[in-house]
Design an enzyme around this catalytic site. Sequence first.
Site, PDB file in Angstrom:
ATOM      1  N   HIS A  25     -10.643 -24.314 -38.050  1.00  0.00           N
ATOM      2  CA  HIS A  25     -11.807 -23.951 -37.432  1.00  0.00           C
ATOM      3  C   HIS A  25     -12.101 -25.044 -36.323  1.00  0.00           C
ATOM      4  O   HIS A  25     -13.232 -25.375 -35.978  1.00  0.00           O
ATOM      5  CB  HIS A  25     -12.922 -23.700 -38.352  1.00  0.00           C
ATOM      6  CG  HIS A  25     -12.797 -22.589 -39.261  1.00  0.00           C
ATOM      7  ND1 HIS A  25     -12.424 -21.363 -38.961  1.00  0.00           N
ATOM      8  CD2 HIS A  25     -12.733 -22.639 -40.674  1.00  0.00           C
ATOM      9  CE1 HIS A  25     -12.230 -20.590 -39.862  1.00  0.00           C
ATOM     10  NE2 HIS A  25     -12.371 -21.439 -41.184  1.00  0.00           N
TER      11      HIS A  25
ATOM     12  N   LYS B 172       0.912  -1.204  -0.096  1.00  0.00           N
ATOM     13  CA  LYS B 172       0.137  -0.002  -0.120  1.00  0.00           C
ATOM     14  C   LYS B 172       0.946   1.413  -0.080  1.00  0.00           C
ATOM     15  O   LYS B 172       0.473   2.179  -0.710  1.00  0.00           O
ATOM     16  CB  LYS B 172      -0.874   0.053   1.149  1.00  0.00           C
ATOM     17  CG  LYS B 172      -1.771   1.231   1.337  1.00  0.00           C
ATOM     18  CD  LYS B 172      -2.770   1.202   2.513  1.00  0.00           C
ATOM     19  CE  LYS B 172      -3.652   2.419   2.403  1.00  0.00           C
ATOM     20  NZ  LYS B 172      -4.677   2.370   3.592  1.00  0.00           N
TER      21      LYS B 172
END
Length: 528
Positions: A281, A134
């Site tokens: 595909h 932090k």
Amino acid sequence: MRALISVSDKTGIVDLARALHALDVQLISTGGTAKLLAEQGLPVTEVAEVTGFPEMLDGRVKTLHPKVHGGLLARRDLPEHMAALAAHDIATIDILVVNLYPFEATVAKAGCTLADAIENIDIGGPAMVRSAAKNWKDVAVLTDASQYAGVIDELKAAGQLSLKTRFALSVAAFNRISNYDGAISDYLSSIEFDETADVPKRSEYPAQTNGRFVKLQDLRYGENPHQTAAFYRDLYPAPGSLVTAKQLQGKELSYNNIADADAAWECVKSFDVPACVIVKHANPCGVALGDGPLQAYQKAFQTDPTSAFGGIIALNRPLDAAAAEAISKQFVEVLMAPGYSPEALAVFKAKANVRVLQIDLPPGGPTAWDKGLNLSDVKRVGSGLLIQSADNHVLQRADLKVATRLQPTPQQIDDLMFAWKVAKFVKSNAIVFCKDGMTMGVGAGQMSRLDSARIASIKAGHAKLSLQGTAVASDAFFPFRDGLDVVVDAGATCVIQPGGSMRDQEVIDAADERGVVMVFSGVRHFRH
């Protein structure tokens, strides 16, 4: 400068501490880490001396103290923060080196008790990491040994770490805490609590699942140009999976390249003899076995040369010059193999756009599924997930049940086993004609199994391949005899299917009537 070092994994920690000491960084440490550093002749201050409070509760409480968290969280640019530190005799901590109790490794062990798991949930470590991360502008937080060398190099060169480096370390720290907490949540959510059981029974599907993925790259677009996309890997990827590939040359992989490449690689690595798979595909349009890469490729290409144009090619053996020369004559989007000879790579240097990937085969061979990895298959649905165990079933010859009066020959068994393996990787409904270790016609993804059978026959006709004497695999049972009649009319003499239809006897009678072999696998391989 002061550094607080508290690590479970001691890898590289002595060298790091020695380098920090050489840079006049004061060392603070806890328990076993402090003892190790002192034994190495490094001056180190125990955390208990800093806090004025002893470690207690078997080490559960040692760093949860204002003199630790105040030193980590105080903003150096706020006078009121610095005044508060001075008022309470708290010194700043500029570098935090922490890795956490080995929770993930503990619960991965066979026979891990709930008590062992709980004791390996780190409390003080994550709290310190969060505090330091932090306050990243003032504190550098190191959570992995791989970060040590870079940090020391930068400190030696510049005397301090850049804001960019500190921010990157902070992000890595929060990611580590997220992964750690996710692992704890996954484990505890999976437990079916029984106070009498030392080793808890665990559900295969926990009450909450916490997916953790690492981005490999942004993609130019998704399935279509108007869609955005990125490519991620599992936090702990399975060996031999596509995400471990090294791209040796070629254009950047696209979303569709990756999806099709995964289908090709998963199929080809399932064979324990030289094999080639060509995918278009998401469906195999040609699969074949050979005495080497060249023959395997030539047979796979022969199945459907039209569909192979612009396809994805995967081989499970290193590519040599002869196979490379043959493959280079067709338009290929992606080529994959576990290795390449220098001569093979030289062939493709002239085709700079071809994406050439090198992927190690999974250790242990195609049937050695790692029980700790790659067990799940996940599909995204609207605001949800479908999670299932991966389709890792491997059919054994002993599993086959001959349903017809006519018995299969050894060659037919070989063809049926090959066809069945290929059908597993074809989109449902799947019908696959095969002969002599080669696909002869593939029918994929139709709403009707009958149409898949017809399309497979049509494909073989386009490739000028005879289906006489072929073996056919159907990924699910034939609900009526009409599908069987289509493949027999096309030339099939033996068929493998799961069985299990309420009309099985009707289909078996039809096979006997037509004079063909039918075997049941007892397993369905839908692939949606």
